[in-house]
Design a protein around this motif. Structure first.
Motif, PDB file in Angstrom:
ATOM      1  N   PHE A 157       0.823  -1.215   0.000  1.00  0.00           N
ATOM      2  CA  PHE A 157       0.000   0.000   0.000  1.00  0.00           C
ATOM      3  C   PHE A 157       0.857   1.264   0.000  1.00  0.00           C
ATOM      4  O   PHE A 157       0.603   2.210  -0.756  1.00  0.00           O
ATOM      5  N   LEU A 158       1.899   1.286   0.831  1.00  0.00           N
ATOM      6  CA  LEU A 158       2.678   2.511   1.017  1.00  0.00           C
ATOM      7  C   LEU A 158       3.707   2.749  -0.087  1.00  0.00           C
ATOM      8  O   LEU A 158       3.942   3.904  -0.480  1.00  0.00           O
ATOM      9  N   THR A 159       4.335   1.688  -0.584  1.00  0.00           N
ATOM     10  CA  THR A 159       5.423   1.876  -1.541  1.00  0.00           C
ATOM     11  C   THR A 159       4.987   2.606  -2.808  1.00  0.00           C
ATOM     12  O   THR A 159       5.663   3.559  -3.228  1.00  0.00           O
ATOM     13  N   PRO A 160       3.874   2.207  -3.443  1.00  0.00           N
ATOM     14  CA  PRO A 160       3.452   2.966  -4.631  1.00  0.00           C
ATOM     15  C   PRO A 160       3.148   4.432  -4.333  1.00  0.00           C
ATOM     16  O   PRO A 160       3.326   5.301  -5.185  1.00  0.00           O
ATOM     17  N   LEU A 161       2.697   4.709  -3.099  1.00  0.00           N
ATOM     18  CA  LEU A 161       2.368   6.081  -2.730  1.00  0.00           C
ATOM     19  C   LEU A 161       3.621   6.920  -2.452  1.00  0.00           C
ATOM     20  O   LEU A 161       3.680   8.102  -2.795  1.00  0.00           O
ATOM     21  N   LEU A 162       4.632   6.300  -1.824  1.00  0.00           N
ATOM     22  CA  LEU A 162       5.777   7.065  -1.337  1.00  0.00           C
ATOM     23  C   LEU A 162       7.002   7.002  -2.229  1.00  0.00           C
ATOM     24  O   LEU A 162       7.814   7.932  -2.227  1.00  0.00           O
ATOM     25  N   THR A 258      -1.357  -3.962 -12.702  1.00  0.00           N
ATOM     26  CA  THR A 258      -2.423  -3.729 -11.724  1.00  0.00           C
ATOM     27  C   THR A 258      -3.122  -5.021 -11.355  1.00  0.00           C
ATOM     28  O   THR A 258      -3.386  -5.301 -10.181  1.00  0.00           O
TER      29      THR A 258
END
Length: 412
Positions: A157-162, A258
């Motif tokens: 969840f976090l890696t694609p965002l950050l 995806t």
């Protein structure tokens, strides 16, 4: 024992669970973000494919070394003290990866972080076994096993965002966060009462003598070999499937990035449910029978999955396969804690599981070789055969008793 152990409240079930789950969740988080970041790291440093892969391999090798080193140390000097140190070691060297200037210093940092990572799982499982009542040991150990999946989901969840914002160096700095958790754990928790009682009469200062105790007689040796087989198959199947399945789905069925990500998420949800269910069932029914059900289920599901051709069906069948393939990890903590007494419990947990993790590290390599020689479908089908080893080990090598300390009765 030092005075500081008696100055703190003994580890409560809730605090022990927090400490153990946090550590294992960061294991899963770290390995998955490394996978996400490898393309960016390879591009900046001009790494070859083998050099990129070695960053993962040496992290796992470090984990094996950490298991061998920190298990006996924890049995001698304390669960909380050594767990805190392993988390700090993991955190510091993960953070230092952010300042790497090239391949070799990054490889050193990854290996040292892996050593810290390898110490966490077994110590956390030993801590749970000694802080929770024996009749709830299986489900409590399963909750710790679920921590890995939670860390993987958090990374996904976090890696694609950050990653696009802070880059791969910034993502490694996120690895410093466990250091804060480690500090808080050390300040607020004492050792489990069972460990304190055992340590008060344990005068054996030799760390490697504890490893010898895992093979001290025929019954203990059989059990240790059986657990090593289970842990090896568990990790081999997990890494083999999770590393290669997205490529398999993309090549054979045209899954987009995806959709491959969705498959991974659905499969992880299935794995998480399988771990939880294993723990609950094992506290109500004979654990060895639950192992057999999962092992037979893994054989059937892996073979059947390789024959599927409908992409949508494959997407959701992955959850059922994941439930059986990875759900068994919910039973190892309780199994090992039952078989070995307090004075060698962390040694057994760390050594046997991490040696299995070392074998499992070859899973992607072997599957890759089979893919090159035959096909994805054949390679995945052949993967099912390894679970037959699990069935053999469960039936003929492992004791059937559970729910008490030192089932083997061989180590006082």
């Amino acid at each position: 024992m030092s005075a500081q152990h008696t100055q703190k409240t003994h580890a409560t079930p809730a605090k022990a669970m927090l400490a153990s789950v946090t550590g294992y969740a960061m294991d899963g988080f770290d390995l998955l973000i490394l996978g996400f970041m490898l393309p960016a790291i390879s591009s900046e440093f001009g790494l070859t494919a083998s050099q990129s892969g070695s960053l993962v391999t040496w992290t796992l090798i470090g984990a094996v070394l950490g298991g061998v080193i920190f298990g006996p140390i924890s049995d001698r000097f304390g669960r909380i003290r050594v767990l805190t140190f392993t988390i700090l070691m993991f955190s510091v060297f993960t953070g230092l990866c952010a300042f790497a200037q090239g391949y070799w210093d990054l490889l050193i940092y990854r290996t040292l972080a892996g050593i810290g990572l390898g110490g966490e799982f077994g110590i956390g499982m030993a801590l749970i076994a000694e802080a929770w009542p024996a009749e709830k040991r299986n489900r409590a150990s399963a909750y710790v096993g679920m921590g890995w999946q939670l860390g993987v989901l958090l990374a996904a969840f976090l890696t694609p965002l950050l990653l696009g914002i802070i880059g791969w160096r910034g993502m490694f700095l996120v690895g410093l966060l466990p250091a804060l958790a480690s500090f808080l754990i050390r300040r607020t928790m004492g050792e489990p009462e069972a460990f304190v009682k055992s340590a008060s009469t344990d005068n054996d200062g030799s760390l490697f003598s504890r490893i010898k105790l895992l093979f001290r007689d025929k019954a203990t040796t059989k059990a240790s070999i059986g657990i090593f087989i289970l842990c090896s198959v568990q990790n081999f199947g997990y890494y083999g499937l999770m590393i290669w399945m997205p490529s398999y789905l993309s090549k054979n069925f045209g899954f987009s990035l995806t959709k491959s990500g969705l498959w991974t998420a659905v499969t992880i949800i299935g794995m998480t449910f399988g771990i939880w269910l294993f723990g609950v069932l094992s506290d109500r029914f004979p654990r060895w029978k639950i192992f057999l059900i999962y092992q037979v289920g893994a054989v059937i599901m892996v073979v059947c999955y390789a024959q599927l051709s409908d992409p949508t069906l494959m997407l959701f069948a992955g959850a059922l396969m994941g439930m059986f393939v990875n759900g068994m990890i919910g039973g190892y903590g309780g199994l090992i804690s039952d078989l070995y007494p307090v004075r060698v419990r962390a040694t057994a947990q760390n050594l046997l599981f991490n040696m299995g993790r070392g074998v499992g590290g070859f899973g992607p390599l072997v599957i890759g070789m089979l893919v090159a020689q035959v096909s994805f479908t054949a390679a995945i089908t052949l993967l099912a055969a390894i679970y037959l080893l699990d069935i053999f080990a469960t039936l003929f090598l492992l004791p059937k008793k559970q729910g008490q300390d030192d089932v083997l009765g061989a180590i006082g």
